[in-house]
Enzyme design. Structure first.
Site, PDB file in Angstrom:
ATOM      1  N   CYS A 162      16.856  42.920  74.109  1.00  0.00           N
ATOM      2  CA  CYS A 162      17.896  42.641  73.468  1.00  0.00           C
ATOM      3  C   CYS A 162      18.724  41.820  74.227  1.00  0.00           C
ATOM      4  O   CYS A 162      19.350  42.393  75.348  1.00  0.00           O
ATOM      5  CB  CYS A 162      18.551  43.856  72.883  1.00  0.00           C
ATOM      6  SG  CYS A 162      20.134  43.654  72.384  1.00  0.00           S
ATOM      7  N   CYS A 165      22.403  43.140  74.568  1.00  0.00           N
ATOM      8  CA  CYS A 165      22.184  44.599  75.341  1.00  0.00           C
ATOM      9  C   CYS A 165      22.509  44.354  76.767  1.00  0.00           C
ATOM     10  O   CYS A 165      23.237  45.245  77.426  1.00  0.00           O
ATOM     11  CB  CYS A 165      21.010  45.299  75.048  1.00  0.00           C
ATOM     12  SG  CYS A 165      20.993  45.864  73.101  1.00  0.00           S
TER      13      CYS A 165
END
Length: 239
Positions: A162, A165
């Site tokens: 991600c 992230c």
């Protein structure tokens, strides 16, 4: 391995660019994990597409999904095998790559294309069944023990694939330096602990932050928008 990483980075950059161009009209077919699952159950043979990389798909995916994305050499041949008169269900890690693929299907005459809002993070976070190769991640019992053993716990939930992230990590490092042992930080990734993420039944997308004070939730937040400021305010009250 380097080539695989380059392709994943390129795919994430493309999805971020497309996601930034998304307008309100594109969002009309974004649906929640519950509705996504409900519509799939209504199909005799649901057409589910995982628009992530092959490496991500191999680690975890929605049951019954087929892996293909816009960068695949076989993408056009794959689309030709789909039934344009039946719904197509598309997801990725968030919304970027799935939105791009859904747009392309729309240009090819598919009238009913649904995008899983929040991606696989929302799917797992709502407790829906998922294929996973994870063997033993952090258990719920271990998680609860951490909460019971620390006054203030900050939990970061996401995936190593991600892009957003990754942007959380420098914020966590900054908070570690600022608060030291007064703040316990726990990082949980989909690839390691999907069962725990499912057990929490609160994650709506990646990244997802939960702040606990004495075992009770004092903050829940998805995404990285204004994250540092929101955490600074919450931690000033919790510590």
């Amino acid at each position: 391995m380097l080539r695989k990483l380059q392709l994943i980075v390129l795919s994430l950059m493309l999805s971020t660019s497309i996601f930034a161009q998304t307008n309100e009209n594109d969002k009309k077919n974004w649906i929640s994990a519950d509705l996504f699952a409900s519509k799939i159950e209504q199909q005799q043979k649901a057409q589910i597409i995982d628009a992530r990389s092959a490496e991500e798909f191999a680690l975890n995916h929605v049951n019954g999904a087929v892996n293909v994305n816009l960068q695949d050499a076989t993408y056009s041949q794959f689309v030709e095998k789909l039934n344009p008169n039946q719904p197509v269900f598309v997801y990725s890690i968030a919304n970027g790559r799935s939105v791009a693929l859904a747009k392309d299907l729309g240009t090819k005459g598919f009238k009913e294309v649904y995008v899983l809002d929040g991606g696989i993070g929302a799917w797992v976070g709502s407790g829906k069944p998922v294929f996973t190769t994870a063997k033993k991640g952090l258990t719920l019992a271990e998680y609860n023990k951490i909460l019971a053993s620390n006054k203030v716990v900050l939990v970061d939930i996401g995936s190593k694939y991600c892009g957003s992230c990754k942007k959380v990590k420098p914020i966590l490092e900054s908070l570690k330096k600022e608060h030291g042992e007064a703040l316990k930080i726990v990082e949980i990734e989909l690839e390691d602990s999907p069962q725990l993420i499912a057990s929490l039944k609160t994650v709506t997308s990646f990244p997802y932050i939960i702040l606990y004070k004495q075992g009770n939730i004092s903050l829940k937040k998805s995404g990285i928008v204004e994250l540092k400021g929101v955490l600074d305010t919450a931690l000033a009250q919790a510590l």
